[in-house]
Structures are given as structure tokens and as C-alpha cells.
Design an enzyme around this catalytic site. Structure first.
Site: not given
Ligand code: DNO
Length: 357
Positions: A245, A272, A318, A331
Site C-alpha cells: 500500500c 493499493h 482512496h 471510495y
Molecule cells: C482502507 C483500507 C484498509 C484495509 C485493511 C486491510 O481504506 O486500505 O481498511 O482494507 O487494513 O485489512
């Protein structure tokens, strides 16, 4: 890579599957059975219905985000083995439906944390942001009410009411859990679930801590390259992998994300991708995906993923809230679709350049 978008399920996500389907470059969705609490049983029929609704819209389910981990597993509580057994049963249901990716996190009490869900920028767009000074000035027990009051009637992923209803109790449970204990509990959990992951070819992808430092004094064990590599080594199985991420790791300016990606060849199962703009130490906002709008070099991030041969699902993360869209914070469809197109463009450029070499 397979380009995806996160979808929060029928009757819950204001963004519908037929709209997602029209985003150029999309291959599938990332979703879960919303409403399931950690430790709840997953029924094959429920998951099948979810997969069917995606397929009816011409989309595949490329992964589950998330199967949340029960606090007894994170804290090594009395019932941890029972909840690990239940997690294994859930993985079995997922594996039997032919899904090979599960994203999860091992964060204590809070999932991702922001102090403002709609910070206005000069162009009128709003973004989620974080100010350490705000965190330092509030009682953690009030954090859920603050987030809730700012969520404009939407339930936030990671901030589900059931988690937050017992926030004081959770702080009490985690009082004696330091980073080493949390890490050991994570390894214990992974060792127990690896056999079922091997049996069904499921890749576990842990999500990094967000932000990448301790919040309210809680232990954090997935903040940077050292933390991640330590975990990869502690359970050296290809099914024990990572959700890369960029926005979460990017909260910490010391994290060199392309370098982290290169060090994790074969262990990144999900990505991500979003940008983040640092304003001053401890203060950042979630900018548009474009390199020029934030502090991360998105070209280098995509290039590093391409260079290590990443083939898994990737999703824009996001987005900003733009054009007055009614959506869950982060989202909405509009800015995630813009971000997705930009990421596809970067991938195409990197792919062509490497083919010419
Ligand atoms: C936020 C997301 C997190 C993610 C969790 C995975 O928008 O990236 O909530 O889904 O940390 O468990």
C-alpha cells in the site's frame, strides 16, 4: 497486473457494479462479505452469491479484502486457537470458490486513522488528512465518535461500529501487548494457516500500518521495510505475502517505496496504489494519484512493480471527493476512475519502454 476496484457490496456501496464495469482497463473487483464480524462463519452460498453478482456484471472477484482477524488472535487471548480454526474454515470456503487472495491487517484497535475525512483543498475537492497534533490532543476513546460524525452517514471500512463499540475494553486488552508480543502472535497465526493456504493456493497479503507509526501508544509492527522483511523471514512461505500500500507506507517519508517493492520480489500479492502529500512532519493529506499532486514518485513505484514481475491484483486506493459525488469517504467512483486510468497509463508506458530494451 490485474486492474481492480474495491466494491463494498450490494445495497451498501453507492458505486454500482455496472458503473465499475465501464471503467476502461478494469478486470475485476476486490470485495468481502460485509457485515461479517471477525470469527463469524462464512457460508459458501453467501460467497457464491457475491461472486455471481460480480460475474453477472462482467467482473470477476480477484480477491477478498478483508477477512478481519479476531482480537484473541492478535493478543494471544484465551480463545485464539478457536478463532484460528474459524479463520481456517473461512479460508477453506474462499479457496473452494477459487479465490486466491486474502488481504488482512494486524493493527491493534484501529485500522487506518485520519483526523479529517473531508479537508477542503484550494480547487474545492476534499481529501482525507492526518494531523498528529490533533491525535495528540484527543482521548482515543472518542476517536470513533469523531470519525463517525465526519463520515456523513457512511460506514467506513476499518471503522465498523462493532469494533468501536468496545473501544475502551480494547485499549485495556492491548495495554500489555508490546510490539514483540504482537509480532509473535502474528507469526503463530501465519504458521497455523499456511497449510490451508498451500492446499487452496491462497496468498495472504498483510496490509501495512496506516499511518506508519504508533498511534495513541498502540503497538505497530508493519511500518517499514525492516518490519515487513522480518515477517517474510519469520514465516518464509510464498503464501505469506504483502499488500503493497503506497499510501500507507508513504505516510513515513523515510520509506523508500520502490526499494521496498524491489526487496519483496515474489511476496507482493496485492497492491493499493495512491499518492500522499506531506505538508510538514506528522501532517499529510491524500492527494490525487498523479505524481505531481503529491510527494510520491508514482512512475518509479509502478516501474518497480513491473520490474519485479508483479502479476497480481492492483487497485487505485482512496480518491479525492470531486464533482459533488455522494460517496463513502475515499471510495467515490470519479477520482478512483481517474486514478485507475493514470495507473494504467503508467503501466503501459513502463511496459513499452521495457519491451524496447
Ligand atoms: C482502507 C483500507 C484498509 C484495509 C485493511 C486491510 O481504506 O486500505 O481498511 O482494507 O487494513 O485489512
Amino acid at each position: 497486473m490485474k486492474m481492480t476496484m474495491r466494491w463494498f457490496g450490494p445495497g451498501f456501496d453507492p458505486v454500482t457494479l455496472d458503473k465499475i464495469r465501464q471503467v476502461p482497463g478494469i478486470n475485476g473487483i476486490i470485495t468481502t462479505l460485509y457485515g461479517k464480524l471477525p470469527g463469524d462463519d462464512w457460508e459458501a452460498g453467501e460467497l457464491r452469491a457475491l461472486i455471481k453478482s460480480a460475474e453477472d456484471s462482467g467482473l470477476s472477484v480477484e480477491g477478498i479484502e478483508s477477512v478481519n482477524v479476531h482480537d484473541d488472535i492478535k493478543t494471544g487471548g484465551k480463545e485464539r486457537d478457536k478463532y484460528i480454526e474459524k479463520y481456517i474454515n473461512t479460508l477453506e470456503v474462499i479457496g473452494k470458490e477459487g479465490i486466491h487472495l486474502v488481504c488482512y491487517n494486524f493493527m491493534a484497535v484501529f485500522d487506518w486513522t485520519r483526523t479529517d475525512l473531508a479537508k477542503k483543498r484550494p480547487d474545492g475537492a476534499t481529501v482525507m488528512s492526518y494531523e498528529q497534533s490533533v491525535i495528540d490532543s484527543i482521548n482515543p476513546a472518542n476517536m470513533f465518535d469523531i470519525m463517525n460524525s465526519k463520515a456523513q452517514g457512511h460506514q467506513l471500512p476499518g471503522w465498523e461500529p462493532h469494533r468501536m463499540a468496545k473501544i475502551k475494553e480494547l485499549f485495556e486488552i492491548y495495554k500489555n501487548i508490546d510490539e514483540d508480543t504482537l509480532f509473535k502472535n502474528l507469526v503463530y497465526f501465519l504458521k497455523a494457516i499456511m497449510p490451508v493456504c498451500e492446499q487452496y493456493g491462497i496468498n495472504m497479503a498483510i496490509h501495512p500500518d496506516d499511518p506508519g507509526w504508533s498511534v495513541f501508544g498502540l503497538p505497530r509492527i508493519m511500518k517499514n521495510k525492516d518490519d515487513i522483511l522480518r515477517l517474510m523471514k519469520a514465516e518464509d512461505n510464498p503464501h505469506n505475502g504483502v499488500t503493497l500500500c503506497s499510501g500507507s507506507l508513504g505516510t513515513n517519508q523515510k520509506n523508500d517505496i520502490p526499494d521496498i517493492i524491489r526487496s519483496l520480489k515474489g511476496r507482493i500479492h496485492f497492491a493499493h496504489i495512491r499518492n500522499v502529500k506531506h505538508n510538514c512532519p506528522g501532517s499529510f493529506e491524500e492527494s490525487a494519484h498523479l505524481s505531481g499532486d503529491g510527494s510520491l514518485d508514482m512512475y518509479e513505484i509502478i516501474k518497480a512493480l513491473h520490474d519485479i514481475g508483479f502479476e497480481g491484483p492492483i487497485r487505485p486506493d482512496h480518491g479525492r471527493n470531486i464533482w459533488n459525488e455522494e460517496s463513502m469517504p475515499g471510495y467515490g467512483l470519479f477520482d478512483r476512475a481517474i486514478g485507475l486510468s493514470y495507473l494504467c497509463g503508467l503501466w503501459e508506458a513502463v511496459n513499452r519502454a521495457s519491451a524496447k530494451k
